[in-house]
Design a protein around this motif. Structure first.
Motif, PDB file in Angstrom:
ATOM      1  N   LYS A   8       0.836  -1.207   0.000  1.00  8.46           N
ATOM      2  CA  LYS A   8       0.000   0.000   0.000  1.00  8.46           C
ATOM      3  C   LYS A   8       0.872   1.258   0.000  1.00  8.46           C
ATOM      4  N   ILE A   9       1.906   1.260   0.811  1.00 16.41           N
ATOM      5  CA  ILE A   9       2.821   2.410   0.871  1.00 16.41           C
ATOM      6  C   ILE A   9       3.506   2.604  -0.477  1.00 16.41           C
ATOM      7  N   GLU A  12       1.527   3.986  -3.744  1.00 21.41           N
ATOM      8  CA  GLU A  12       1.335   5.443  -3.822  1.00 21.41           C
ATOM      9  C   GLU A  12       2.524   6.155  -4.471  1.00 21.41           C
ATOM     10  N   TYR A  52      11.178   2.354  -4.498  1.00 24.51           N
ATOM     11  CA  TYR A  52      10.410   3.348  -3.747  1.00 24.51           C
ATOM     12  C   TYR A  52      10.673   4.772  -4.235  1.00 24.51           C
ATOM     13  N   GLU A  94      10.831   7.380   5.821  1.00 28.01           N
ATOM     14  CA  GLU A  94       9.395   7.530   5.593  1.00 28.01           C
ATOM     15  C   GLU A  94       8.583   6.285   5.930  1.00 28.01           C
ATOM     16  N   ALA A  95       9.157   5.114   5.711  1.00 27.80           N
ATOM     17  CA  ALA A  95       8.420   3.874   5.983  1.00 27.80           C
ATOM     18  C   ALA A  95       8.838   3.242   7.308  1.00 27.80           C
TER      19      ALA A  95
END
Length: 189
Positions: A8-9, A12, A52, A94-95
């Protein structure tokens, strides 16, 4: 982090095409990890996050490279290389992923490095041979990957270096050093 949360991350951050690529890398990485004895959960996580930063703004990536004191020579080479080390940095920030093995597998999935760990090899190769990839030489590397991880990796790095040379593009030193390291270790065996 569980698969669905990670996907999900990442979704985006990616185009639909790159997300499909990521799913292919994930499945390939899990299969390679099973075959060669790498940690399957770490392989899954690194594969999910490997691209990413692929679509981050180049100026943002340049600033991160400078501010985080990454090797500055990176800026002298094609910006395609930047998303791997910048991605590892952003995945941590960020994650919230702190696992150094996972972060290094992301960091080195484009250039490789001498002394690659098993997980780093799995992610590099999974990115190269995932089912959505179609280019000259990929089938040979897929076949090698079923037999010998290092031989497949040697061929993948060699193909990449030759591809860049044919296009008169510079080759990042880590890639040459990766190739030399793998070949010299093979000769010692």
């Amino acid at each position: 982090m569980e698969r669905e949360a990670a996907l999900k991350i990442v979704k985006e951050q990616l185009t639909d095409h790159r997300y499909q690529h990521t799913l292919g890398v994930m499945e390939t990485a899990i299969a390679l990890a099973k075959q060669y004895g790498a940690d399957e959960k770490k392989a899954e996580l690194a594969a999910i996050f490997h691209d990413y930063a692929k679509f981050r703004n180049k100026d943002e990536m340049r600033q991160i490279i400078l501010s985080e004191k990454f090797p500055e020579d990176l800026l002298h080479y094609h910006s395609e290389l930047w998303h791997a080390p910048v991605g590892a940095y952003l995945v941590e920030k960020e994650a919230g992923i702190k696992d150094k093995e996972v972060l290094n597998a992301i960091r080195f999935h484009t250039s490789g490095r001498p002394g690659m760990t098993l997980l780093e090899k799995v992610i590099y190769l999974a990115d190269y041979i995932e089912p959505g990839r179609h280019f000259p030489g990929v089938e040979d590397v897929r076949a090698l990957a079923k037999q010998d991880l290092d031989n497949a990796l040697i061929q993948a790095v060699k193909n990449t270096i030759l591809f860049l040379m044919k296009k008169n593009q510079s080759v990042y030193p880590d890639s040459y050093q990766t190739y030399n390291d793998l070949v010299m270790k093979r000769q010692e065996d």
